[in-house]
Design a protein around this motif. Structure first.
Motif, PDB file in Angstrom:
ATOM      1  N   LEU A 117       0.837  -1.202   0.000  1.00 50.21           N
ATOM      2  CA  LEU A 117       0.000   0.000   0.000  1.00 50.21           C
ATOM      3  C   LEU A 117       0.873   1.253   0.000  1.00 50.21           C
ATOM      4  O   LEU A 117       0.603   2.220  -0.715  1.00 50.21           O
ATOM      5  CB  LEU A 117      -0.931   0.006   1.217  1.00 50.21           C
ATOM      6  CG  LEU A 117      -2.223  -0.809   1.123  1.00 50.21           C
ATOM      7  CD1 LEU A 117      -2.914  -0.864   2.480  1.00 50.21           C
ATOM      8  CD2 LEU A 117      -3.165  -0.227   0.067  1.00 50.21           C
ATOM      9  N   GLN A 118       1.935   1.225   0.807  1.00 50.97           N
ATOM     10  CA  GLN A 118       2.850   2.362   0.863  1.00 50.97           C
ATOM     11  C   GLN A 118       3.586   2.540  -0.462  1.00 50.97           C
ATOM     12  O   GLN A 118       3.920   3.667  -0.853  1.00 50.97           O
ATOM     13  CB  GLN A 118       3.857   2.167   2.001  1.00 50.97           C
ATOM     14  CG  GLN A 118       3.232   2.287   3.388  1.00 50.97           C
ATOM     15  CD  GLN A 118       4.248   2.080   4.498  1.00 50.97           C
ATOM     16  OE1 GLN A 118       5.310   1.501   4.291  1.00 50.97           O
ATOM     17  NE2 GLN A 118       3.921   2.542   5.693  1.00 50.97           N
ATOM     18  N   ALA A 119       3.821   1.426  -1.160  1.00 45.62           N
ATOM     19  CA  ALA A 119       4.467   1.499  -2.478  1.00 45.62           C
ATOM     20  C   ALA A 119       3.489   1.945  -3.560  1.00 45.62           C
ATOM     21  O   ALA A 119       3.884   2.130  -4.706  1.00 45.62           O
ATOM     22  CB  ALA A 119       5.060   0.135  -2.839  1.00 45.62           C
ATOM     23  N   ASN A 120       2.224   2.097  -3.172  1.00 47.09           N
ATOM     24  CA  ASN A 120       1.182   2.600  -4.071  1.00 47.09           C
ATOM     25  C   ASN A 120       0.971   1.716  -5.299  1.00 47.09           C
ATOM     26  O   ASN A 120       0.772   2.211  -6.417  1.00 47.09           O
ATOM     27  CB  ASN A 120       1.497   4.044  -4.516  1.00 47.09           C
ATOM     28  CG  ASN A 120       0.273   4.743  -5.076  1.00 47.09           C
ATOM     29  OD1 ASN A 120      -0.848   4.476  -4.640  1.00 47.09           O
ATOM     30  ND2 ASN A 120       0.478   5.622  -6.045  1.00 47.09           N
ATOM     31  N   VAL A 121       1.028   0.382  -5.104  1.00 48.82           N
ATOM     32  CA  VAL A 121       0.726  -0.502  -6.229  1.00 48.82           C
ATOM     33  C   VAL A 121      -0.714  -0.273  -6.666  1.00 48.82           C
ATOM     34  O   VAL A 121      -1.572   0.121  -5.878  1.00 48.82           O
ATOM     35  CB  VAL A 121       0.952  -1.988  -5.862  1.00 48.82           C
ATOM     36  CG1 VAL A 121       2.411  -2.246  -5.533  1.00 48.82           C
ATOM     37  CG2 VAL A 121       0.048  -2.428  -4.715  1.00 48.82           C
ATOM     38  N   ASP A 122      -0.978  -0.515  -7.943  1.00 49.84           N
ATOM     39  CA  ASP A 122      -2.302  -0.225  -8.494  1.00 49.84           C
ATOM     40  C   ASP A 122      -3.326  -1.316  -8.185  1.00 49.84           C
ATOM     41  O   ASP A 122      -4.534  -1.072  -8.280  1.00 49.84           O
ATOM     42  CB  ASP A 122      -2.206  -0.044 -10.011  1.00 49.84           C
ATOM     43  CG  ASP A 122      -1.334   1.143 -10.380  1.00 49.84           C
ATOM     44  OD1 ASP A 122      -1.247   2.080  -9.567  1.00 49.84           O
ATOM     45  OD2 ASP A 122      -0.731   1.125 -11.469  1.00 49.84           O
ATOM     46  N   GLY A 123      -2.861  -2.505  -7.843  1.00 49.44           N
ATOM     47  CA  GLY A 123      -3.795  -3.586  -7.535  1.00 49.44           C
ATOM     48  C   GLY A 123      -3.091  -4.735  -6.846  1.00 49.44           C
ATOM     49  O   GLY A 123      -1.853  -4.816  -6.830  1.00 49.44           O
ATOM     50  N   PHE A 124      -3.880  -5.644  -6.272  1.00 47.70           N
ATOM     51  CA  PHE A 124      -3.352  -6.778  -5.511  1.00 47.70           C
ATOM     52  C   PHE A 124      -3.905  -8.096  -6.046  1.00 47.70           C
ATOM     53  O   PHE A 124      -5.109  -8.207  -6.313  1.00 47.70           O
ATOM     54  CB  PHE A 124      -3.758  -6.673  -4.034  1.00 47.70           C
ATOM     55  CG  PHE A 124      -3.134  -5.541  -3.283  1.00 47.70           C
ATOM     56  CD1 PHE A 124      -2.069  -5.759  -2.421  1.00 47.70           C
ATOM     57  CD2 PHE A 124      -3.620  -4.238  -3.420  1.00 47.70           C
ATOM     58  CE1 PHE A 124      -1.497  -4.710  -1.707  1.00 47.70           C
ATOM     59  CE2 PHE A 124      -3.062  -3.189  -2.710  1.00 47.70           C
ATOM     60  CZ  PHE A 124      -2.001  -3.425  -1.847  1.00 47.70           C
ATOM     61  N   ILE A 125      -3.028  -9.082  -6.177  1.00 48.94           N
ATOM     62  CA  ILE A 125      -3.439 -10.469  -6.399  1.00 48.94           C
ATOM     63  C   ILE A 125      -2.889 -11.249  -5.210  1.00 48.94           C
ATOM     64  O   ILE A 125      -1.678 -11.244  -4.968  1.00 48.94           O
ATOM     65  CB  ILE A 125      -2.902 -11.031  -7.724  1.00 48.94           C
ATOM     66  CG1 ILE A 125      -3.465 -10.235  -8.903  1.00 48.94           C
ATOM     67  CG2 ILE A 125      -3.271 -12.514  -7.864  1.00 48.94           C
ATOM     68  CD1 ILE A 125      -2.911 -10.665 -10.259  1.00 48.94           C
ATOM     69  N   ILE A 126      -3.773 -11.907  -4.460  1.00 45.29           N
ATOM     70  CA  ILE A 126      -3.371 -12.462  -3.163  1.00 45.29           C
ATOM     71  C   ILE A 126      -3.854 -13.901  -2.985  1.00 45.29           C
ATOM     72  O   ILE A 126      -4.997 -14.219  -3.299  1.00 45.29           O
ATOM     73  CB  ILE A 126      -3.949 -11.610  -2.009  1.00 45.29           C
ATOM     74  CG1 ILE A 126      -3.485 -10.145  -2.127  1.00 45.29           C
ATOM     75  CG2 ILE A 126      -3.565 -12.181  -0.647  1.00 45.29           C
ATOM     76  CD1 ILE A 126      -4.147  -9.220  -1.111  1.00 45.29           C
ATOM     77  N   THR A 127      -2.977 -14.758  -2.478  1.00 42.16           N
ATOM     78  CA  THR A 127      -3.400 -16.043  -1.933  1.00 42.16           C
ATOM     79  C   THR A 127      -3.433 -15.841  -0.416  1.00 42.16           C
ATOM     80  O   THR A 127      -2.375 -15.845   0.227  1.00 42.16           O
ATOM     81  CB  THR A 127      -2.446 -17.200  -2.311  1.00 42.16           C
ATOM     82  OG1 THR A 127      -1.130 -16.902  -1.856  1.00 42.16           O
ATOM     83  CG2 THR A 127      -2.414 -17.400  -3.807  1.00 42.16           C
ATOM     84  N   PRO A 128      -4.595 -15.616   0.150  1.00 40.03           N
ATOM     85  CA  PRO A 128      -4.678 -15.181   1.549  1.00 40.03           C
ATOM     86  C   PRO A 128      -4.354 -16.276   2.562  1.00 40.03           C
ATOM     87  O   PRO A 128      -4.562 -17.459   2.304  1.00 40.03           O
ATOM     88  CB  PRO A 128      -6.133 -14.734   1.685  1.00 40.03           C
ATOM     89  CG  PRO A 128      -6.870 -15.564   0.686  1.00 40.03           C
ATOM     90  CD  PRO A 128      -5.927 -15.725  -0.479  1.00 40.03           C
ATOM     91  N   THR A 129      -3.848 -15.842   3.695  1.00 40.11           N
ATOM     92  CA  THR A 129      -3.671 -16.739   4.825  1.00 40.11           C
ATOM     93  C   THR A 129      -4.997 -16.845   5.586  1.00 40.11           C
ATOM     94  O   THR A 129      -5.961 -16.138   5.302  1.00 40.11           O
ATOM     95  CB  THR A 129      -2.570 -16.213   5.772  1.00 40.11           C
ATOM     96  OG1 THR A 129      -2.854 -14.842   6.087  1.00 40.11           O
ATOM     97  CG2 THR A 129      -1.204 -16.298   5.115  1.00 40.11           C
ATOM     98  N   GLN A 130      -5.026 -17.725   6.562  1.00 41.22           N
ATOM     99  CA  GLN A 130      -6.282 -18.096   7.220  1.00 41.22           C
ATOM    100  C   GLN A 130      -7.006 -16.925   7.872  1.00 41.22           C
ATOM    101  O   GLN A 130      -8.240 -16.859   7.837  1.00 41.22           O
ATOM    102  CB  GLN A 130      -5.996 -19.185   8.263  1.00 41.22           C
ATOM    103  CG  GLN A 130      -7.244 -19.755   8.916  1.00 41.22           C
ATOM    104  CD  GLN A 130      -6.928 -20.965   9.767  1.00 41.22           C
ATOM    105  OE1 GLN A 130      -5.964 -21.674   9.512  1.00 41.22           O
ATOM    106  NE2 GLN A 130      -7.737 -21.202  10.784  1.00 41.22           N
ATOM    107  N   ASN A 131      -6.264 -15.984   8.454  1.00 40.92           N
ATOM    108  CA  ASN A 131      -6.899 -14.893   9.193  1.00 40.92           C
ATOM    109  C   ASN A 131      -6.703 -13.529   8.531  1.00 40.92           C
ATOM    110  O   ASN A 131      -6.630 -12.508   9.207  1.00 40.92           O
ATOM    111  CB  ASN A 131      -6.338 -14.855  10.622  1.00 40.92           C
ATOM    112  CG  ASN A 131      -6.657 -16.122  11.398  1.00 40.92           C
ATOM    113  OD1 ASN A 131      -7.823 -16.502  11.516  1.00 40.92           O
ATOM    114  ND2 ASN A 131      -5.636 -16.789  11.899  1.00 40.92           N
ATOM    115  N   LEU A 132      -6.664 -13.532   7.215  1.00 39.02           N
ATOM    116  CA  LEU A 132      -6.397 -12.287   6.488  1.00 39.02           C
ATOM    117  C   LEU A 132      -7.672 -11.598   6.000  1.00 39.02           C
ATOM    118  O   LEU A 132      -7.599 -10.572   5.339  1.00 39.02           O
ATOM    119  CB  LEU A 132      -5.478 -12.568   5.290  1.00 39.02           C
ATOM    120  CG  LEU A 132      -4.668 -11.375   4.762  1.00 39.02           C
ATOM    121  CD1 LEU A 132      -3.680 -10.886   5.799  1.00 39.02           C
ATOM    122  CD2 LEU A 132      -3.953 -11.739   3.470  1.00 39.02           C
TER     123      LEU A 132
END
Length: 336
Positions: A117-132
């Motif tokens: 977020l601080q790097a200001n990426v334009d979007g996220f692709i995530i394989t989430p962990t259990q409590n994310l």
């Protein structure tokens, strides 16, 4: 190699620096610059292989043309191949990918999201962990484009791309049943993540249909245990259950530990036991005998995730949340 600047372009094109600045920032027509001069500046910029400063472009447009990819373990062949295809697809649309691993650690995952977020990426692709789930909710609240891959949180309104894990495990178990296997074990981890639960559900329901489900043939291992511990647990489990004639490993790292355990125990594949593992791995192709696997449609998942992310990055107001289910492939080799 010297970095090309707008001053170099101005000198080559014999125009002012401000003219070059207006052209490369797509303000040429608005500032009354002729079509001929605009074309000349663009040609010189291309000839000199000019690349605009990422920081300057970000300040001007609010975009960094970058994507944050957060996966469980980049050293795992499945995630490595997924990252490679995503990076290739992103490159085709002139985006860069920053990728990192969570190690299935919730705290690490949260830190990575804040860093990106601080790097200001334009979007996220995530394989989430259990409590994310809460952190994904934060991204949605911030109206950040986000797509989940490989796993998701039921009920959360976010686009995701996953394999049909239930169908894959169900079909693989029925395949073993059709081969005459009656005492089929499953090796899973203790995670409560949806993809692992669905895989075990598919296995269990296939056996229940035949009236032969046996809870004693289910082994749950700690994800964070060492490979030596996994091998020891698998050996202990199979010694306690000598009638097992087939096993379904629900992830490739468990399958690899299982093969080592069987070698130590002198168990012959497929004479003594049939083996199927989720997620293909080079070692499964090189093993003697070769190992039957359920291969994830990595390319389909990667391409679809980029498409869904782009739809959000193009227009966060009108995009539709899409939950995409891809079919896995049973690759039959010598272990069954």
């Amino acid at each position: 190699m010297k970095k090309i600047t707008i001053k170099d372009i101005a000198t080559e094109a014999k125009v002012s620096i401000s003219t070059v600045s207006f052209v490369i920032n797509d303000k040429g027509e608005k500032m009354g610059i002729s079509a001929g001069v605009i074309k000349k500046v663009q040609e010189v910029a291309e000839k000199l292989n000019y690349r605009p400063s990422m920081i300057a472009t970000s300040l001007r447009t609010g975009k960094t043309r970058s994507i944050g990819l957060i996966v469980e373990d980049i050293s795992n062949q499945f995630f490595a191949e997924l990252a490679r295809v995503i990076e290739d697809e992103a490159k085709n649309i002139d985006y860069r990918v920053f990728y990192c691993s969570t190690g299935d650690d919730d705290e690490r995952s949260a830190e990575l999201i804040h860093s990106l977020l601080q790097a200001n990426v334009d979007g996220f692709i995530i394989t989430p962990t259990q409590n994310l789930e809460d952190k994904i909710d934060l991204l949605l609240k911030l109206k950040k484009p986000v797509v989940l891959v490989d796993r998701y949180f039921p009920g959360q309104r976010v686009s995701h791309v996953v394999m049909d894990n239930y169908e894959a495990a169900n079909s693989a178990t029925k395949f073993l049943l059709n081969k005459g296997r009656k005492h089929i074990a499953v090796v899973n981890n203790k995670s409560e993540m949806i993809q692992m639960k669905l895989r075990e559900d598919g296995y269990r329901d296939a056996l229940k249909e035949e009236g032969i489900y046996n809870e004693a043939l289910v082994l749950h291992m700690d994800y964070h245990s060492s490979e030596e511990t996994r091998i020891a647990e698998i050996m202990s489990f199979f010694k306690k259950n000598p009638k097992i004639d087939a096993v379904l490993f629900l992830a490739n790292y468990m399958g690899l530990a299982g093969l080592q355990a069987f070698r130590v125990m002198g168990i012959s594949i497929p004479k003594d036991i049939s083996v199927i593992s989720f997620d293909d791995h080079d070692s499964f192709k090189l093993h003697t005998p070769t190992i039957t696997v359920i291969a994830q449609p990595i390319e389909d998942i990667a391409i679809k995730s980029i498409q869904l992310l782009m739809s959000q990055m193009t227009d966060m107001k009108t995009f539709d949340v899409e939950k995409s289910l891809k079919k896995g492939k049973l690759i039959v080799r010598e272990s069954v």
